[in-house]
Design a protein around this motif. Structure first.
Motif, PDB file in Angstrom:
ATOM      1  N   ALA A 436       0.855  -1.187   0.000  1.00 20.65           N
ATOM      2  CA  ALA A 436       0.000   0.000   0.000  1.00 20.65           C
ATOM      3  C   ALA A 436       0.886   1.230   0.000  1.00 20.65           C
ATOM      4  CB  ALA A 436      -0.927  -0.011   1.224  1.00 20.65           C
ATOM      5  N   PRO A 437       0.365   2.375  -0.438  1.00 19.14           N
ATOM      6  CA  PRO A 437       1.181   3.587  -0.511  1.00 19.14           C
ATOM      7  C   PRO A 437       1.872   3.939   0.805  1.00 19.14           C
ATOM      8  CG  PRO A 437      -0.855   3.915  -1.699  1.00 19.14           C
ATOM      9  CD  PRO A 437      -0.979   2.591  -1.009  1.00 19.14           C
ATOM     10  N   GLY A 438       3.199   4.176   0.723  1.00 18.28           N
ATOM     11  CA  GLY A 438       3.968   4.512   1.919  1.00 18.28           C
ATOM     12  C   GLY A 438       5.122   5.459   1.665  1.00 18.28           C
ATOM     13  N   VAL A 439       5.102   6.146   0.525  1.00 20.42           N
ATOM     14  CA  VAL A 439       6.166   7.077   0.159  1.00 20.42           C
ATOM     15  C   VAL A 439       5.603   8.492   0.073  1.00 20.42           C
ATOM     16  CG1 VAL A 439       7.808   7.743  -1.641  1.00 20.42           C
ATOM     17  CG2 VAL A 439       7.446   5.318  -1.124  1.00 20.42           C
ATOM     18  N   ALA A 440       6.253   9.434   0.748  1.00 18.51           N
ATOM     19  CA  ALA A 440       5.842  10.845   0.702  1.00 18.51           C
ATOM     20  C   ALA A 440       4.353  11.005   1.000  1.00 18.51           C
ATOM     21  CB  ALA A 440       6.187  11.463  -0.654  1.00 18.51           C
ATOM     22  N   ILE A 441       3.926  10.406   2.103  1.00 24.10           N
ATOM     23  CA  ILE A 441       2.524  10.502   2.508  1.00 24.10           C
ATOM     24  C   ILE A 441       2.352  11.724   3.412  1.00 24.10           C
ATOM     25  CG2 ILE A 441       0.597   9.331   3.611  1.00 24.10           C
ATOM     26  CD1 ILE A 441       1.624   7.965   1.054  1.00 24.10           C
ATOM     27  N   TYR A 442       1.482  12.599   3.009  1.00 19.80           N
ATOM     28  CA  TYR A 442       1.231  13.861   3.720  1.00 19.80           C
ATOM     29  C   TYR A 442       0.097  13.644   4.710  1.00 19.80           C
ATOM     30  CZ  TYR A 442       0.562  18.973   4.143  1.00 19.80           C
ATOM     31  OH  TYR A 442       0.475  20.267   4.593  1.00 19.80           O
ATOM     32  N   SER A 443       0.389  13.908   5.984  1.00 11.31           N
ATOM     33  CA  SER A 443      -0.638  13.661   6.997  1.00 11.31           C
ATOM     34  C   SER A 443      -0.434  14.565   8.205  1.00 11.31           C
ATOM     35  CB  SER A 443      -0.632  12.181   7.407  1.00 11.31           C
ATOM     36  OG  SER A 443      -1.710  11.886   8.285  1.00 11.31           O
ATOM     37  N   GLU A 452       5.130  15.321   5.400  1.00 13.29           N
ATOM     38  CA  GLU A 452       5.292  14.091   4.635  1.00 13.29           C
ATOM     39  C   GLU A 452       6.194  13.135   5.392  1.00 13.29           C
ATOM     40  OE1 GLU A 452       6.845  14.690   0.735  1.00 13.29           O
ATOM     41  OE2 GLU A 452       4.979  15.515  -0.077  1.00 13.29           O
ATOM     42  N   HIS A 453       5.772  11.881   5.485  1.00 10.79           N
ATOM     43  CA  HIS A 453       6.622  10.834   6.044  1.00 10.79           C
ATOM     44  C   HIS A 453       6.628   9.646   5.091  1.00 10.79           C
ATOM     45  CE1 HIS A 453       7.154  13.084   9.580  1.00 10.79           C
ATOM     46  NE2 HIS A 453       6.204  12.563  10.356  1.00 10.79           N
ATOM     47  N   ASP A 454       7.709   8.880   5.138  1.00  8.44           N
ATOM     48  CA  ASP A 454       7.834   7.629   4.388  1.00  8.44           C
ATOM     49  C   ASP A 454       7.833   6.464   5.362  1.00  8.44           C
ATOM     50  OD1 ASP A 454      10.515   9.051   2.403  1.00  8.44           O
ATOM     51  OD2 ASP A 454       8.363   9.198   2.092  1.00  8.44           O
ATOM     52  N   GLY A 455       7.408   5.289   4.914  1.00  5.10           N
ATOM     53  CA  GLY A 455       7.569   4.095   5.735  1.00  5.10           C
ATOM     54  C   GLY A 455       6.425   3.110   5.574  1.00  5.10           C
ATOM     55  N   THR A 456       6.694   1.868   5.938  1.00  6.41           N
ATOM     56  CA  THR A 456       5.596   0.907   6.036  1.00  6.41           C
ATOM     57  C   THR A 456       4.653   1.339   7.159  1.00  6.41           C
ATOM     58  OG1 THR A 456       6.923  -0.531   7.484  1.00  6.41           O
ATOM     59  CG2 THR A 456       6.955  -1.023   5.133  1.00  6.41           C
ATOM     60  N   SER A 457       5.161   2.204   8.051  1.00  8.96           N
ATOM     61  CA  SER A 457       4.304   2.794   9.087  1.00  8.96           C
ATOM     62  C   SER A 457       3.182   3.618   8.484  1.00  8.96           C
ATOM     63  CB  SER A 457       5.128   3.702  10.016  1.00  8.96           C
ATOM     64  OG  SER A 457       5.877   2.960  10.920  1.00  8.96           O
ATOM     65  N   MET A 458       3.395   4.149   7.272  1.00 12.12           N
ATOM     66  CA  MET A 458       2.370   4.926   6.575  1.00 12.12           C
ATOM     67  C   MET A 458       1.501   4.012   5.708  1.00 12.12           C
ATOM     68  SD  MET A 458       4.926   6.852   7.579  1.00 12.12           S
ATOM     69  CE  MET A 458       4.068   7.166   9.127  1.00 12.12           C
ATOM     70  N   ALA A 459       2.088   2.925   5.221  1.00 13.66           N
ATOM     71  CA  ALA A 459       1.334   1.990   4.377  1.00 13.66           C
ATOM     72  C   ALA A 459       0.288   1.223   5.184  1.00 13.66           C
ATOM     73  CB  ALA A 459       2.296   1.014   3.704  1.00 13.66           C
ATOM     74  N   ALA A 460       0.668   0.788   6.391  1.00 19.20           N
ATOM     75  CA  ALA A 460      -0.271   0.030   7.225  1.00 19.20           C
ATOM     76  C   ALA A 460      -1.564   0.798   7.488  1.00 19.20           C
ATOM     77  CB  ALA A 460       0.396  -0.390   8.533  1.00 19.20           C
ATOM     78  N   PRO A 461      -1.519   2.085   7.890  1.00 16.68           N
ATOM     79  CA  PRO A 461      -2.767   2.794   8.140  1.00 16.68           C
ATOM     80  C   PRO A 461      -3.610   3.041   6.882  1.00 16.68           C
ATOM     81  CG  PRO A 461      -0.896   4.264   8.446  1.00 16.68           C
ATOM     82  CD  PRO A 461      -0.354   2.868   8.344  1.00 16.68           C
ATOM     83  N   VAL A 462      -2.994   3.012   5.698  1.00 20.50           N
ATOM     84  CA  VAL A 462      -3.802   3.056   4.479  1.00 20.50           C
ATOM     85  C   VAL A 462      -4.707   1.829   4.437  1.00 20.50           C
ATOM     86  CG1 VAL A 462      -3.726   2.914   1.953  1.00 20.50           C
ATOM     87  CG2 VAL A 462      -2.160   4.445   3.155  1.00 20.50           C
ATOM     88  N   VAL A 463      -4.143   0.671   4.775  1.00 20.93           N
ATOM     89  CA  VAL A 463      -4.926  -0.569   4.788  1.00 20.93           C
ATOM     90  C   VAL A 463      -5.900  -0.578   5.968  1.00 20.93           C
ATOM     91  CG1 VAL A 463      -4.809  -3.090   4.815  1.00 20.93           C
ATOM     92  CG2 VAL A 463      -3.044  -1.771   3.631  1.00 20.93           C
TER      93      VAL A 463
END
Length: 532
Positions: A436-443, A452-463
């Motif tokens: 799931a998206p996890g690069v340059a996620i603005y939150s 903007e942060h990068d990480g699987t930490s950002m991809a997990a909350p998308v799911v």
């Protein structure tokens, strides 16, 4: 995880070990809210959330879904989050009583398992450090030639961990010294230029003397396009780098540092439940707030960002310090969330060692009985988690099976090409389920700011947001059904992607890096959910 881009490699120059700019920071500016956009219409590999809201969800009824964010804390007063923060309906604010009899006094918005009346834990060790400390006490005077069976096996593990800790400590000290010296070199160059904050033109005019000054000039010229100015570069990368490695040395890797006195529990009693306080933000709510915003930041207030889900209540369960989370706290956090009605739990944390995985496993089993879906980040080491341990995970240590209502998430980027797998993301043919998206996620970040942060930490909350969205519009579905829908509805990837193979890169099919071979998609998932 912090990305210190100039510190990726080391080079020997002018008799000094210096950080080298291996690759410039990401200068591409992606479309706002790209994680929720659509590949066909927007040319970025989002999960088609906006398309789903536009085409599938108008006029449909939905219910509020309680989502637990087990993390470092959430800013419950953030302008784009405060309307979606959980308010415990059975607790009366400020009366210092446990009104709902759940063992936690005034737990209005969640709970903090790493705090007490004394305050909150900010820093902690790595689990590696804690385990070496425990084994030190056990094996300090041991004669390894006389050890047998489990004692010998544990001693060998201890020796391996001790060597790893020593290596990490040495590398952290060396890197800290390198950055400090490099910072001094930059100051010398700036003094010669005659400005503490010169522009690019001034740096280009500068005539360096020797290799070190040439190196500094080249680094500055490469770095400056990604920063406001030299002062910004120094503040964010050099000062930030020194602070990062100082934290490693002072807290994460320091055998003499132990934060647990702040909590005041009996740490040896893994069955202890009722400790902590109700400060769900803690001293640093950056990571947890960012995660919460991705899941459910208010979509229709014309400020900030838009979360994936439009009807959630966010429960903050503070468990993760600056350092590695502790298994006892993770277990209690999962139990607290499940017992208090969370239907989806986001877990954007992980580590390479586990002191008491059994305790976490038992809590996960409890959550399974409560029909909770657990979403976990795969980690940011660009490693294969079928080979390298990343905990917590779905496999029970006692070999009793696996947690079926669990989704393991890798991070993807916005481009549908070989770079689709985020360069940092862990992966695994069977150990990771989806990307799931996890690069340059603005939150959302503390004090009503955004970043903007990068990480699987950002991809997990998308799911997690997607799971909550499905449970909101189709509340009769079970956790297992929601997982099945998310996994079945991914966008399959037909081209190869880059992974690290030792020190080299190679391209492999997407089916080699996750079980489904795809990226999650809200539009497909909601269409599929309607058929259940």
């Amino acid at each position: 995880m912090r990305n210190l881009f100039p510190l990726k490699k080391l080079a020997l120059m002018a008799g000094l070990c210096l950080p080298i700019l291996a690759a410039a920071q990401q200068t591409t500016k992606y479309k706002p809210n790209w994680q929720n956009l659509d590949l066909q219409t927007d040319s970025v590999f989002g999960i088609s959330t906006e398309k789903a809201y536009k085409e599938l969800l108008p006029g449909k009824k939905h219910v509020t879904v309680l989502v637990a964010v087990i993390d470092g804390g959430v800013d419950i007063e953030h302008e784009d989050l405060k309307k979606v923060i959980w308010n415990n309906p059975k607790e009366i604010a400020g009366n210092k009583k446990d009104d709902d009899k759940n063992g936690y006094i005034d737990d209005l918005h969640g709970w903090d398992f790493i705090g007490s009346a004394k305050g909150d834990v900010h820093y902690d060790n790595l689990e590696l450090t804690r385990m070496v400390r425990i084994y030190n006490a056990r094996f300090a005077n041991a004669d390894s030639t006389k050890l047998t069976g489990k004692d010998l096996a544990d001693f060998k593990m201890y020796s391996k961990m001790k060597a790893e800790l020593n290596k990490k400590t040495t590398e952290a000290q060396q890197t800290y010294d390198i950055i400090k010296r490099f910072n001094g070199l930059i100051d010398n160059v700036l003094a010669k230029i005659g400005s503490k904050n010169p522009g690019i033109a001034d740096i280009e005019k500068f005539q360096p003397e020797g290799g070190a000054e040439t190196y500094v000039k080249n680094v500055l010229l490469k770095a400056l396009p990604d920063f406001k100015d030299v002062a910004d570069f120094k503040e964010k990368e050099l000062k930030g780098g020194m602070e990062h490695f100082k934290e490693l040395l002072d807290y994460h890797l320091n055998l003499n540092f132990n934060s647990r006195d702040t909590v005041g529990d009996n740490y040896a009693n893994v069955n202890e439940r009722n400790y902590g306080n109700n400060d769900v933000a803690g001293p640093d709510a950056d990571h947890g707030s960012h995660v919460a915003g991705i899941i459910g930041a208010v979509r229709d207030n014309n400020i900030g960002i838009m979360g994936v889900a439009n009807d959630v209540a966010i429960m903050s369960v503070r468990t993760v310090p600056n350092g590695d989370e502790r298994d006892k706290d993770v277990a209690n956090a999962i139990r607290y969330a499940a017992a208090n009605g969370a239907k989806v739990i986001n877990m954007s944390f992980g580590k390479g060692y586990s002191y008491n995985k059994k305790a976490v496993d038992e809590a996960v089993k409890f959550a399974m009985k409560k029909d909770v879906l657990l979403i976990h980040a795969a980690g940011n080491e660009n490693e294969n988690t079928e080979v390298e341990l990343n905990v917590p995970n779905r496999t029970y240590e006692d070999k009793s099976g696996t947690a079926n209502a669990w989704i393991e998430v890798g991070a993807s980027g916005p481009m549908d090409d070989a770079t689709l797998k985020a360069s940092f993301s862990n992966y695994g043919k069977t150990s990771v389920d989806v990307f799931a998206p996890g690069v340059a996620i603005y939150s959302t970040t503390p004090k009503s700011t955004y970043a903007e942060h990068d990480g699987t930490s950002m991809a997990a909350p998308v799911v997690t947001g997607l799971a909550a969205l499905i449970r909101s519009y189709y509340p009769k579905l079970t956790a297992l059904q929601v997982k099945e829908i998310i996994l079945k509805s991914v966008v399959k990837i037909s081209h190869n992607v880059e992974i690290k193979d030792g020190n080299n890169k190679k391209e492999v099919p997407f089916t080699d890096i996750c079980a489904t071979g795809g990226v999650v998609n809200a539009y497909n998932a909601l269409k599929l959910a309607a058929t259940y």
